[in-house]
Write a protein that holds these residues in place. Sequence first.
Motif, PDB file in Angstrom:
ATOM      1  N   PHE A  41     -26.524   3.738  -1.661  1.00  0.00           N
ATOM      2  CA  PHE A  41     -25.954   4.113  -2.955  1.00  0.00           C
ATOM      3  C   PHE A  41     -25.614   5.601  -2.990  1.00  0.00           C
ATOM      4  O   PHE A  41     -24.590   6.005  -3.533  1.00  0.00           O
ATOM      5  CB  PHE A  41     -26.936   3.762  -4.071  1.00  0.00           C
ATOM      6  N   LEU A  42     -26.490   6.405  -2.381  1.00  0.00           N
ATOM      7  CA  LEU A  42     -26.224   7.843  -2.332  1.00  0.00           C
ATOM      8  C   LEU A  42     -25.004   8.134  -1.473  1.00  0.00           C
ATOM      9  O   LEU A  42     -24.142   8.932  -1.851  1.00  0.00           O
ATOM     10  CB  LEU A  42     -27.447   8.582  -1.783  1.00  0.00           C
ATOM     11  N   ALA A  43     -24.903   7.478  -0.321  1.00  0.00           N
ATOM     12  CA  ALA A  43     -23.775   7.709   0.579  1.00  0.00           C
ATOM     13  C   ALA A  43     -22.449   7.325  -0.072  1.00  0.00           C
ATOM     14  O   ALA A  43     -21.452   8.051   0.054  1.00  0.00           O
ATOM     15  CB  ALA A  43     -23.975   6.942   1.885  1.00  0.00           C
ATOM     16  N   GLU A  44     -22.436   6.197  -0.758  1.00  0.00           N
ATOM     17  CA  GLU A  44     -21.198   5.770  -1.414  1.00  0.00           C
ATOM     18  C   GLU A  44     -20.808   6.743  -2.524  1.00  0.00           C
ATOM     19  O   GLU A  44     -19.622   7.042  -2.710  1.00  0.00           O
ATOM     20  CB  GLU A  44     -21.367   4.355  -1.983  1.00  0.00           C
ATOM     21  N   ALA A  45     -21.798   7.238  -3.258  1.00  0.00           N
ATOM     22  CA  ALA A  45     -21.505   8.219  -4.307  1.00  0.00           C
ATOM     23  C   ALA A  45     -20.970   9.515  -3.701  1.00  0.00           C
ATOM     24  O   ALA A  45     -20.056  10.145  -4.248  1.00  0.00           O
ATOM     25  CB  ALA A  45     -22.760   8.496  -5.124  1.00  0.00           C
ATOM     26  N   MET A  46     -21.516   9.912  -2.546  1.00  0.00           N
ATOM     27  CA  MET A  46     -21.036  11.116  -1.876  1.00  0.00           C
ATOM     28  C   MET A  46     -19.603  10.937  -1.390  1.00  0.00           C
ATOM     29  O   MET A  46     -18.782  11.857  -1.476  1.00  0.00           O
ATOM     30  CB  MET A  46     -21.968  11.465  -0.707  1.00  0.00           C
ATOM     31  N   ARG A  47     -19.287   9.748  -0.859  1.00  0.00           N
ATOM     32  CA  ARG A  47     -17.929   9.493  -0.375  1.00  0.00           C
ATOM     33  C   ARG A  47     -16.916   9.583  -1.513  1.00  0.00           C
ATOM     34  O   ARG A  47     -15.828  10.153  -1.350  1.00  0.00           O
ATOM     35  CB  ARG A  47     -17.863   8.112   0.274  1.00  0.00           C
ATOM     36  N   LYS A  48     -17.268   9.022  -2.664  1.00  0.00           N
ATOM     37  CA  LYS A  48     -16.357   9.091  -3.807  1.00  0.00           C
ATOM     38  C   LYS A  48     -16.119  10.543  -4.221  1.00  0.00           C
ATOM     39  O   LYS A  48     -14.991  10.929  -4.533  1.00  0.00           O
ATOM     40  CB  LYS A  48     -16.944   8.299  -4.975  1.00  0.00           C
ATOM     41  N   ARG A  49     -17.179  11.324  -4.208  1.00  0.00           N
ATOM     42  CA  ARG A  49     -17.033  12.729  -4.596  1.00  0.00           C
ATOM     43  C   ARG A  49     -16.229  13.509  -3.552  1.00  0.00           C
ATOM     44  O   ARG A  49     -15.470  14.406  -3.889  1.00  0.00           O
ATOM     45  CB  ARG A  49     -18.406  13.377  -4.775  1.00  0.00           C
ATOM     46  N   MET A  50     -16.407  13.180  -2.279  1.00  0.00           N
ATOM     47  CA  MET A  50     -15.650  13.860  -1.231  1.00  0.00           C
ATOM     48  C   MET A  50     -14.160  13.559  -1.353  1.00  0.00           C
ATOM     49  O   MET A  50     -13.320  14.408  -1.040  1.00  0.00           O
ATOM     50  CB  MET A  50     -16.178  13.445   0.145  1.00  0.00           C
ATOM     51  N   GLN A  51     -13.830  12.356  -1.799  1.00  0.00           N
ATOM     52  CA  GLN A  51     -12.418  11.984  -1.952  1.00  0.00           C
ATOM     53  C   GLN A  51     -11.795  12.632  -3.176  1.00  0.00           C
ATOM     54  O   GLN A  51     -10.636  13.030  -3.157  1.00  0.00           O
ATOM     55  CB  GLN A  51     -12.289  10.464  -2.047  1.00  0.00           C
ATOM     56  N   GLY A  52     -12.575  12.729  -4.248  1.00  0.00           N
ATOM     57  CA  GLY A  52     -12.032  13.247  -5.503  1.00  0.00           C
ATOM     58  C   GLY A  52     -12.360  14.688  -5.785  1.00  0.00           C
ATOM     59  O   GLY A  52     -12.008  15.199  -6.859  1.00  0.00           O
ATOM     60  N   GLY A  53     -13.028  15.365  -4.855  1.00  0.00           N
ATOM     61  CA  GLY A  53     -13.445  16.739  -5.120  1.00  0.00           C
ATOM     62  C   GLY A  53     -14.810  16.735  -5.771  1.00  0.00           C
ATOM     63  O   GLY A  53     -15.045  16.001  -6.724  1.00  0.00           O
ATOM     64  N   ASN A  54     -15.688  17.559  -5.260  1.00  0.00           N
ATOM     65  CA  ASN A  54     -17.076  17.545  -5.728  1.00  0.00           C
ATOM     66  C   ASN A  54     -17.229  18.379  -6.993  1.00  0.00           C
ATOM     67  O   ASN A  54     -17.815  19.458  -6.984  1.00  0.00           O
ATOM     68  CB  ASN A  54     -18.008  18.062  -4.623  1.00  0.00           C
ATOM     69  N   GLN A  55     -16.706  17.842  -8.098  1.00  0.00           N
ATOM     70  CA  GLN A  55     -16.802  18.551  -9.371  1.00  0.00           C
ATOM     71  C   GLN A  55     -18.213  18.428  -9.935  1.00  0.00           C
ATOM     72  O   GLN A  55     -18.851  17.391  -9.821  1.00  0.00           O
ATOM     73  CB  GLN A  55     -15.802  17.967 -10.376  1.00  0.00           C
ATOM     74  N   GLN A  56     -18.683  19.503 -10.570  1.00  0.00           N
ATOM     75  CA  GLN A  56     -20.015  19.485 -11.149  1.00  0.00           C
ATOM     76  C   GLN A  56     -20.094  18.436 -12.259  1.00  0.00           C
ATOM     77  O   GLN A  56     -19.174  18.318 -13.066  1.00  0.00           O
ATOM     78  CB  GLN A  56     -20.384  20.857 -11.723  1.00  0.00           C
ATOM     79  N   PRO A  57     -21.185  17.631 -12.290  1.00  0.00           N
ATOM     80  CA  PRO A  57     -21.300  16.592 -13.318  1.00  0.00           C
ATOM     81  C   PRO A  57     -21.199  17.189 -14.717  1.00  0.00           C
ATOM     82  O   PRO A  57     -21.814  18.221 -14.998  1.00  0.00           O
ATOM     83  CB  PRO A  57     -22.703  16.006 -13.073  1.00  0.00           C
ATOM     84  N   PRO A  58     -20.438  16.557 -15.606  1.00  0.00           N
ATOM     85  CA  PRO A  58     -20.236  17.122 -16.939  1.00  0.00           C
ATOM     86  C   PRO A  58     -21.505  17.199 -17.771  1.00  0.00           C
ATOM     87  O   PRO A  58     -21.610  18.024 -18.652  1.00  0.00           O
ATOM     88  CB  PRO A  58     -19.231  16.158 -17.581  1.00  0.00           C
ATOM     89  N   GLN A  59     -22.506  16.342 -17.476  1.00  0.00           N
ATOM     90  CA  GLN A  59     -23.693  16.338 -18.301  1.00  0.00           C
ATOM     91  C   GLN A  59     -24.664  17.441 -17.925  1.00  0.00           C
ATOM     92  O   GLN A  59     -25.680  17.617 -18.574  1.00  0.00           O
ATOM     93  CB  GLN A  59     -24.427  14.996 -18.198  1.00  0.00           C
ATOM     94  N   SER A  60     -24.377  18.174 -16.822  1.00  0.00           N
ATOM     95  CA  SER A  60     -25.293  19.217 -16.394  1.00  0.00           C
ATOM     96  C   SER A  60     -24.558  20.533 -16.266  1.00  0.00           C
ATOM     97  O   SER A  60     -23.446  20.595 -15.767  1.00  0.00           O
ATOM     98  CB  SER A  60     -25.919  18.862 -15.036  1.00  0.00           C
ATOM     99  N   THR A  61     -25.200  21.585 -16.688  1.00  0.00           N
ATOM    100  CA  THR A  61     -24.661  22.930 -16.508  1.00  0.00           C
ATOM    101  C   THR A  61     -25.462  23.690 -15.476  1.00  0.00           C
ATOM    102  O   THR A  61     -25.250  24.856 -15.254  1.00  0.00           O
ATOM    103  CB  THR A  61     -24.706  23.715 -17.832  1.00  0.00           C
TER     104      THR A  61
END
Length: 641
Positions: A456-476
């Motif tokens: 699950f972590l790897a798949e989430a990382m792949r999605k972020r690598m494809q779309g740019g690793n933008q900081q999660p909106p719920q966290s500052t």
Amino acid sequence: MLNFLQRIGKSLMFPIATLPAAALLVRLGMEDLLDIPFITAAGNGILTNLGLIFAIGIAMGFAKDGNGAAALAGAVGYLVLDNGIASINEDVNMGVFSGIIAGIVAGMLYNRYHDVKFPDFLSFFGGKRFVPIITSGSMVVLAFIFGYLWVYPQFVIDSAAHWILNSGSLGVGVYGVLNRLLIPVGLHHVINTLIWFDFGSYTTAAGDVVHGEINRFLNGDPEAGHFLAGFFPVMMFGLPAACLAMYAAAKKHRKSAVGGMFISIALTSFLTGVTEPIEFSFMFLSPLLYGVHALLTGASMVVAQLLGIRDGFGFSAGLIDFVLNYNIAEKPFLLIILGLIFGAIYFVVFYFLITKLDLKTPGREDEDEDFVEETQQVGSQDSSKDDFDEKSYYYLEALGGSENIKSLDYCTTRLRLQMNDREKVQENKLKQYGARGVMKVGKTNLQVIVGTSVEFLAEAMRKRMQGGNQQPPQSTHSSTGSKTKQASCSLSEQAFSMPVTGKVLKLEEVPDQVFAEGMMGPGFAIKPEQETFTSPVNGKVIQVFPTKHAIGLVLENGLEILIHIGLDTVKLKGEGFETLVEEGQSVKQGEPLIRADLKEIERKVPSVITPVIFTNLENENITLHKTGHVTQGQTGILSIK
């Protein structure tokens, strides 16, 4: 080359996952159980077609997106290769190798041609449809080559198999040691594939020829099972005893924290034979113990062989397979006696080495697990959620960013990465985010041990690598305790006041290495003398820990402060603490934050010494102006510039 072999090992997990079903069917249909021959025949339908299954599984594993088109190409490639070779030379038998080769080629061709485009009149054959076509063409060429040349490597392989299978205890012992030693680099599946599914042959009563130690044992070969039996004492008794030794050697105040984990992973090993959770718990913390474990595995294999014990499994050497195959095994009861003996050896050897050499097994490590638990909560607005998207953001940051990752893959428990610049990887942060270990392989490869949630972590990382690793909106800021970059986090002497009356200590005086060495950031500590802790600054509450033992504050300039009351107090689960504020609440200097029953708490934890940590300082310098006894509300204690 090592990375390439690791990808094969990872891909082998697909076909290996079919074995429990095959073994169960074969065993249930035999005369001493249900006596239904067609069930046994159904199970053998899997075991006799492992080459085809391997081709499909490996092709999927090599394909960048695991697409079914790659699987189809693998199947087509295997059929073309196998039948092409047979038409040239019937004596050539590549076994599961033909499936492995077909799967690798199909997977690589899929990655290269899955999006190929042709002119309109040929467009039907473009894209993914082209992959089985080009795989077939490639296999025709390889069938011609192997049909004439494979006789030479086949001779070498047969000679090696003959030596291992006929070297008695030496061959069995060498295999047992290599089986464990190759786990850290993920290549144990490769050697297992040869022993389990390829070496040796046996003709069944029905006239079918089966290969490999598992297939031969399940089909009644009286010579099979020696290369499997020795695993039962280790997996059912040895490694659970190692867990008991690590628990006994754990620090007294850490036993409750690690005890549940050890019970869980020991029971898993005993019942199912799945040992990686245990092995990863000490593999990287104490490599010496892992070397001893590999040698003991080899010794168990040798002793079982010398005693004439034969047994086998369809999945792994746990109680389930032991009971299922008890009637067709030879001297299986001796495995129980042997297991008890090896369990005692594991316990004595592990406990002696851990205590005498102060090996950092779970519960004894300097960077305790409660540090991991706590840093995963600092700055998180909802740390109770298993948010892999947010977690993947911080993993990518600790790995040097998406652009630093050349390739990302994973197996059962670990991320497998190729890095552009491995020096950018921040290992300490990865461990803060929950990684159990980090292993460097070769010059560019990196493995991060995550656990069974790695997919699950790897798949989430792949999605972020494809779309740019933008900081999660719920966290500052980091949800796992990482330092938030700020332009300036200065603090004057008057802007910070003593949160509680007590003795001010330098951070290095804290009897906890995580705090003392500044792993969580610079600061100081207090030995408190009263129960109510107040806010040392004007700011905002960004985190009230669910266990109430710590609180996070942030100033207007972005400076973050963690007040951690006592050491190892996370295990109290809030007992003895009362929070007086809520997350998101603005507070003034001197406003009450937490009330702690210090007398009650002190009886249950190593110390009530309270570190005050500045978690996101980067280039700023902190100066401690006062030590010794200081009263609550007093200023002039420190400054940051």
